[in-house]
Design a protein around this motif. Structure first.
Motif, PDB file in Angstrom:
ATOM      1  N   ALA A  50     -19.460   0.733  15.340  1.00  0.00           N
ATOM      2  CA  ALA A  50     -19.564  -0.255  16.422  1.00  0.00           C
ATOM      3  C   ALA A  50     -18.646   0.042  17.607  1.00  0.00           C
ATOM      4  O   ALA A  50     -18.883  -0.456  18.708  1.00  0.00           O
ATOM      5  N   VAL A  51     -17.575   0.813  17.391  1.00  0.00           N
ATOM      6  CA  VAL A  51     -16.594   1.048  18.458  1.00  0.00           C
ATOM      7  C   VAL A  51     -16.364   2.546  18.645  1.00  0.00           C
ATOM      8  O   VAL A  51     -16.674   3.357  17.766  1.00  0.00           O
ATOM      9  N   LYS A  52     -15.780   2.894  19.796  1.00  0.00           N
ATOM     10  CA  LYS A  52     -15.475   4.299  20.091  1.00  0.00           C
ATOM     11  C   LYS A  52     -14.024   4.642  19.794  1.00  0.00           C
ATOM     12  O   LYS A  52     -13.680   5.813  19.647  1.00  0.00           O
ATOM     13  N   VAL A  53     -13.160   3.659  19.727  1.00  0.00           N
ATOM     14  CA  VAL A  53     -11.737   3.918  19.495  1.00  0.00           C
ATOM     15  C   VAL A  53     -11.490   4.193  18.011  1.00  0.00           C
ATOM     16  O   VAL A  53     -12.322   3.862  17.162  1.00  0.00           O
ATOM     17  N   PRO A  54     -10.341   4.814  17.676  1.00  0.00           N
ATOM     18  CA  PRO A  54     -10.042   5.075  16.262  1.00  0.00           C
ATOM     19  C   PRO A  54      -9.927   3.789  15.455  1.00  0.00           C
ATOM     20  O   PRO A  54      -9.542   2.736  15.974  1.00  0.00           O
ATOM     21  N   VAL A  55     -10.223   3.897  14.175  1.00  0.00           N
ATOM     22  CA  VAL A  55     -10.203   2.751  13.265  1.00  0.00           C
ATOM     23  C   VAL A  55      -9.197   3.019  12.146  1.00  0.00           C
ATOM     24  O   VAL A  55      -9.164   4.111  11.578  1.00  0.00           O
ATOM     25  N   ILE A  56      -8.389   2.001  11.858  1.00  0.00           N
ATOM     26  CA  ILE A  56      -7.420   2.052  10.766  1.00  0.00           C
ATOM     27  C   ILE A  56      -7.932   1.140   9.663  1.00  0.00           C
ATOM     28  O   ILE A  56      -8.155  -0.048   9.891  1.00  0.00           O
ATOM     29  N   ALA A  57      -8.121   1.676   8.469  1.00  0.00           N
ATOM     30  CA  ALA A  57      -8.620   0.878   7.346  1.00  0.00           C
ATOM     31  C   ALA A  57      -7.483   0.148   6.663  1.00  0.00           C
ATOM     32  O   ALA A  57      -6.424   0.725   6.409  1.00  0.00           O
ATOM     33  N   ALA A  58      -7.694  -1.132   6.342  1.00  0.00           N
ATOM     34  CA  ALA A  58      -6.663  -1.947   5.695  1.00  0.00           C
ATOM     35  C   ALA A  58      -7.307  -2.856   4.659  1.00  0.00           C
ATOM     36  O   ALA A  58      -8.375  -3.409   4.888  1.00  0.00           O
ATOM     37  N   GLY A  59      -6.616  -3.002   3.528  1.00  0.00           N
ATOM     38  CA  GLY A  59      -7.088  -3.926   2.504  1.00  0.00           C
ATOM     39  C   GLY A  59      -7.453  -3.231   1.209  1.00  0.00           C
ATOM     40  O   GLY A  59      -8.440  -2.490   1.142  1.00  0.00           O
ATOM     41  N   GLY A  60      -6.631  -3.401   0.169  1.00  0.00           N
ATOM     42  CA  GLY A  60      -6.930  -2.843  -1.135  1.00  0.00           C
ATOM     43  C   GLY A  60      -6.672  -1.350  -1.242  1.00  0.00           C
ATOM     44  O   GLY A  60      -7.132  -0.715  -2.194  1.00  0.00           O
ATOM     45  N   ILE A  61      -5.924  -0.781  -0.292  1.00  0.00           N
ATOM     46  CA  ILE A  61      -5.625   0.654  -0.313  1.00  0.00           C
ATOM     47  C   ILE A  61      -4.181   0.836  -0.767  1.00  0.00           C
ATOM     48  O   ILE A  61      -3.256   0.339  -0.115  1.00  0.00           O
ATOM     49  N   ALA A  62      -3.978   1.532  -1.875  1.00  0.00           N
ATOM     50  CA  ALA A  62      -2.626   1.666  -2.416  1.00  0.00           C
ATOM     51  C   ALA A  62      -2.346   3.038  -3.008  1.00  0.00           C
ATOM     52  O   ALA A  62      -1.241   3.293  -3.450  1.00  0.00           O
ATOM     53  N   ASP A  63      -3.356   3.917  -3.009  1.00  0.00           N
ATOM     54  CA  ASP A  63      -3.127   5.258  -3.547  1.00  0.00           C
ATOM     55  C   ASP A  63      -4.023   6.251  -2.825  1.00  0.00           C
ATOM     56  O   ASP A  63      -4.785   5.890  -1.905  1.00  0.00           O
ATOM     57  N   ALA A  64      -3.937   7.526  -3.251  1.00  0.00           N
ATOM     58  CA  ALA A  64      -4.667   8.592  -2.571  1.00  0.00           C
ATOM     59  C   ALA A  64      -6.172   8.377  -2.610  1.00  0.00           C
ATOM     60  O   ALA A  64      -6.888   8.713  -1.660  1.00  0.00           O
ATOM     61  N   ARG A  65      -6.673   7.796  -3.705  1.00  0.00           N
ATOM     62  CA  ARG A  65      -8.117   7.584  -3.800  1.00  0.00           C
ATOM     63  C   ARG A  65      -8.614   6.648  -2.710  1.00  0.00           C
ATOM     64  O   ARG A  65      -9.652   6.899  -2.074  1.00  0.00           O
ATOM     65  N   GLY A  66      -7.869   5.560  -2.471  1.00  0.00           N
ATOM     66  CA  GLY A  66      -8.255   4.632  -1.416  1.00  0.00           C
ATOM     67  C   GLY A  66      -8.133   5.256  -0.036  1.00  0.00           C
ATOM     68  O   GLY A  66      -8.969   5.012   0.845  1.00  0.00           O
ATOM     69  N   ILE A  67      -7.089   6.059   0.173  1.00  0.00           N
ATOM     70  CA  ILE A  67      -6.892   6.714   1.464  1.00  0.00           C
ATOM     71  C   ILE A  67      -8.045   7.657   1.762  1.00  0.00           C
ATOM     72  O   ILE A  67      -8.642   7.632   2.845  1.00  0.00           O
ATOM     73  N   VAL A  68      -8.380   8.493   0.793  1.00  0.00           N
ATOM     74  CA  VAL A  68      -9.468   9.456   0.990  1.00  0.00           C
ATOM     75  C   VAL A  68     -10.797   8.738   1.202  1.00  0.00           C
ATOM     76  O   VAL A  68     -11.610   9.130   2.053  1.00  0.00           O
TER      77      VAL A  68
END
Length: 358
Positions: A209-227
């Motif tokens: 929906a947007v052109k700017v970078p997106v930072i994911a947040a919520g329920g991320i606590a290890d490498a699996r969530g980051i990837v």
């Protein structure tokens, strides 16, 4: 090794790991540790007076020259509603009596303050590299002053529509906050939390929906969530609950105990602590009053009447009346210093990305 370097180049970072600016547990100590490790430390100002914010920023600027983020709430202070506040106090009366407190005593006022002229002057004085907002954005005049300092502006979106709204008003990047996230929902275009999407449904739709970078947040606590976040198009991740296990986090003993024991189904959204939906570990007050109460006064006024209950019970080791903020991934938390956690998360995510690429 990172799939999308836009946020790293935009903010001058080494690692796409943002420490969530959690009001209460986070002060200058954690911000410095995360930023020095190459991530983005975030100082929460919602519970700070301007004087306290100046002190904390002075310490940060003395101890690191790395990019930092300072975060503010953008709520509108509600008008006093004596009838609703009296009804809320009446609902809490049995707890007052149980703890030997006077239900008729005046309740303290909530200390959560929105971004205003005085906080804007602090931004102009310290010139942080990043200024982030929760619950939308401040008025255009204040926002223009923030941007004139050279700061990059971020804000939280809980839907793709909110992300578009933020981009149209000049945000340099969007924090896509899924329903799994601990603490206050950044929701601002609606008050319907029942329809809120989870992180991994929200992120790709915001990316589209947007052109700017997106930072994911919520329920991320290890490498699996980051990837997983990177695969869905995020440029970085914002992590909160995992940092509550670090020694730099100012977490009260009852809160720390329940974090260590938390499971995936131990949290719920509640408005009983502030009047606005936020995710925390379920405790007695949430079970017996809420978790979502139609009696609780508007944000942030609900917190005042709970303050005496917390003050009386917490020294006894009870978390019954505390806001035990936590996301749904607390069980993935590891106890290590914040700088080490930042580096370990990045190293493990890079290793996993490398494995997937082969």
């Amino acid at each position: 090794m990172w799939p999308d370097r836009r946020i790293l180049d935009l903010l001058g970072l080494e690692l796409p790991i943002f420490q969530a600016p959690m009001a209460g547990p986070v002060d200058s100590e954690m911000v410095i540790a995360v930023s020095e490790a190459g991530g983005l430390g975030g100082l929460p100002c919602a519970l700070m007076s301007p004087e306290k914010a100046r002190t904390e920023l002075g310490i940060i600027r003395q101890r690191t020259s790395r990019p930092i983020n300072i975060n503010f709430f953008c709520h509108t202070q509600p008008a006093d509603d004596p009838a609703r506040e009296a009804a809320w106090k009446k609902r809490l009366e049995p707890f007052y009596v149980e703890l030997g407190l006077d239900p008729a005593a005046p309740a303290p006022r909530s200390a959560r303050a929105p971004f205003d002229e005085e906080f804007c002057e602090i931004v102009e004085e310290f010139r942080p590299e990043v200024v982030s907002f929760h619950f939308g954005l401040p008025d255009a005049v204040l926002l223009d002053r923030v941007k004139a300092t050279g700061a990059k502006v971020l804000s939280s979106a809980t839907t793709a529509d909110e992300a578009v709204w933020l981009e149209e008003r000049g945000c340099d990047a969007i924090i896509a906050q899924g329903a799994e996230a601990g603490g206050h929902r950044g929701i601002f275009l609606t008050d319907n939390v029942a329809n809120q999407p989870g992180t991994f449904a929200l992120v790709p739709q915001v990316v589209d929906a947007v052109k700017v970078p997106v930072i994911a947040a919520g329920g991320i606590a290890d490498a699996r969530g980051i990837v997983a976040a990177f695969v869905l198009g995020a440029s970085a991740v914002q992590i909160g609950t995992a940092y509550l296990f670090c020694p730099e986090a100012k977490v009260a003993a009852p809160h720390k105990a329940v974090l260590r024991a938390a499971k995936d189904d131990h949290t719920a959204l509640t408005n009983v602590f502030t009047g606005r939906p936020a995710r925390g570990i379920v405790n007695r007050i949430m079970r017996e009053v809420g978790p979502m109460s139609d009696v609780a006064p508007a944000f942030p006024l609900a917190g005042g009447a709970l303050a005496p209950l917390k003050a009386k019970s917490e020294p006894l080791g009870s978390g019954d009346f505390m806001s035990l903020w936590s996301g749904q991934a607390a069980r993935l938390g590891r106890e290590m210093p914040a700088a080490e956690l930042t580096r370990v998360l990045a190293e493990e995510a890079q290793a996993l990305l490398g494995t997937l690429a082969r």
